[in-house]
Design a protein around this motif. Structure first.
Motif, mmCIF file in Angstrom:
data_model
loop_
_atom_site.group_PDB
_atom_site.id
_atom_site.type_symbol
_atom_site.label_atom_id
_atom_site.label_comp_id
_atom_site.label_asym_id
_atom_site.label_seq_id
_atom_site.Cartn_x
_atom_site.Cartn_y
_atom_site.Cartn_z
ATOM 1 N N VAL A 98 14.542 9.364 110.432
ATOM 2 C CA VAL A 98 13.745 10.205 109.546
ATOM 3 C C VAL A 98 12.284 10.014 109.936
ATOM 4 O O VAL A 98 11.765 8.896 109.902
ATOM 5 C CB VAL A 98 13.939 9.833 108.064
ATOM 6 N N ARG A 99 11.633 11.091 110.307
ATOM 7 C CA ARG A 99 10.214 11.044 110.677
ATOM 8 C C ARG A 99 9.401 11.589 109.512
ATOM 9 O O ARG A 99 9.652 12.692 109.044
ATOM 10 C CB ARG A 99 9.973 11.849 111.951
ATOM 11 N N MET A 100 8.431 10.806 109.077
ATOM 12 C CA MET A 100 7.714 11.179 107.862
ATOM 13 C C MET A 100 6.258 10.759 107.941
ATOM 14 O O MET A 100 5.866 9.975 108.816
ATOM 15 C CB MET A 100 8.370 10.526 106.639
ATOM 16 N N THR A 101 5.454 11.283 107.016
ATOM 17 C CA THR A 101 4.059 10.909 106.892
ATOM 18 C C THR A 101 3.797 10.491 105.457
ATOM 19 O O THR A 101 4.466 10.965 104.529
ATOM 20 C CB THR A 101 3.122 12.062 107.300
ATOM 21 N N ALA A 102 2.825 9.593 105.264
ATOM 22 C CA ALA A 102 2.488 9.099 103.931
ATOM 23 C C ALA A 102 1.031 8.676 103.917
ATOM 24 O O ALA A 102 0.463 8.322 104.961
ATOM 25 C CB ALA A 102 3.388 7.923 103.546
ATOM 26 N N PRO A 103 0.394 8.690 102.731
ATOM 27 C CA PRO A 103 -0.977 8.177 102.636
ATOM 28 C C PRO A 103 -1.027 6.714 103.079
ATOM 29 O O PRO A 103 -0.077 5.953 102.841
ATOM 30 C CB PRO A 103 -1.309 8.314 101.141
ATOM 31 N N THR A 104 -2.117 6.313 103.685
ATOM 32 C CA THR A 104 -2.189 5.011 104.343
ATOM 33 C C THR A 104 -1.900 3.850 103.400
ATOM 34 O O THR A 104 -0.985 3.049 103.646
ATOM 35 C CB THR A 104 -3.564 4.829 105.000
#
Length: 322
Positions: A98-104
């Motif tokens: 699963v490739r995802m982005t999130a706030p740091t």
């Protein structure tokens, strides 16, 4: 049958070449050589006896018929992806990356802490997280989902959103800093008085709605009527502002003022007692009103099982947040 299968493969290759505007780029993404990709498109042209692409040493462009063929090839590629997703949807075990982005800061402090239990539960699921405080285009970056902290009215309408957990903004300080102020703080008016005496200061997030103008709702405020409630407003001097709850927590630990942070960033320090809540019964509203952490993904008839498993796991983890 073998000819039909070969034709389908070459149509998918052709679609990828046009998408990336390059034989070499398509080859890299497909795991083929550039010459193999070129021969594949050549066989497709020979099969129909037409030219699909105008080619020079630097550019590629579609012929008129090539544009029509390309539209059909793209639809074929979409159908193949849907079938692949559907197969994963009905599989017994989530698997894959699963490739995802999130706030740091949220990704470092809360999201990462949920991954060991996920891996124990679904060992065939891998997670690749890109941490960024910028809004990332999922399709352009090849990502499955994004986590964003927002108010419901600010969510993108073209994406599916699932709430994971509340995110509340709180005022914190070290016990030593509060002791230096004298009497215990029980009401925002006391902060206002101390501010006029230049005896108190805050460390604000300092961007967007996050400033040093604080609006407080009393402990007995009815949340259902919050919009009509009249908060008590306190303006504190803010000689320090840091666009990171982690940085503010560090400064608060060094007795530099009252830090205004997201709750998850200060939780460890609160648990060990090195920081305490300021006016713990009161709730910040206005610019520091609560948000929600959402998992966002593009709508699809068949959400991959690996993505659903990760989101479900995070929803369950978020339910433990009071």
């Amino acid at each position: 049958m073998a000819t039909d299968t070969l034709l389908v493969n070459e149509m998918l290759v052709f679609a990828k070449v046009v998408e990336l505007r390059s034989f070499a780029a398509a080859a890299r993404q497909l795991g083929l050589t550039t010459s193999a990709v070129s021969r594949s498109v050549g066989r497709l042209e020979a099969h129909w006896g037409v030219r699909l692409l105008h080619r020079t040493t630097r550019t590629l462009s579609l012929t008129e018929l090539g544009a029509e063929v390309h539209a059909g090839c793209v639809q074929l590629a979409h159908t193949a992806r849907d079938v692949h997703a559907m197969a994963g949807h009905y599989g017994d075990t989530p698997r894959g990356t699963v490739r995802m982005t999130a706030p740091t800061v949220f990704g470092e402090l809360w999201l990462a802490a949920q991954l060991p239990a996920l891996r124990q539960r679904w060992p065939e699921v891998q997670v690749a997280i890109h941490l960024s405080d910028h809004v990332v285009d999922l399709t352009e970056q090849g990502l499955d989902l994004a986590i964003r902290i927002a108010r419901p009215e600010h969510l993108p309408q073209h994406m599916v959103a699932r709430a994971l957990r509340p995110v509340r903004y709180i005022a914190v300080a070290s016990p030593q800093y509060l002791q230096s102020l004298g009497a215990p703080l029980e009401h925002p008016d006391q902060l206002e008085a101390l501010a006029r005496q230049h005896r108190v200061q805050c460390i604000s997030l300092g961007y967007g709605d996050f400033q040093n103008l604080l609006q407080w709702l009393p402990p007995n405020a009815d949340l259902s009527t919050e919009a009509a409630a009249a908060p008590i407003v306190t303006e504190l001097p803010a000689p320090l502002s840091v666009a990171s709850s982690t940085g503010i927590t560090v400064l608060a630990l060094q007795h530099q003022g009252i830090g205004l942070v997201a709750d998850f960033a200060a939780q460890a320090a609160l648990d060990e007692g090195s920081l305490v809540r300021v006016l713990p019964g009161w709730r910040l509203t206005g610019g520091y009103a609560p948000r929600i952490a959402y998992a966002l993904y593009m709508p699809s008839r068949h959400v991959p099982l690996k993505v659903r498993a990760l989101i479900d796991h995070l929803v369950e983890a978020g339910q433990s947040v009071a």
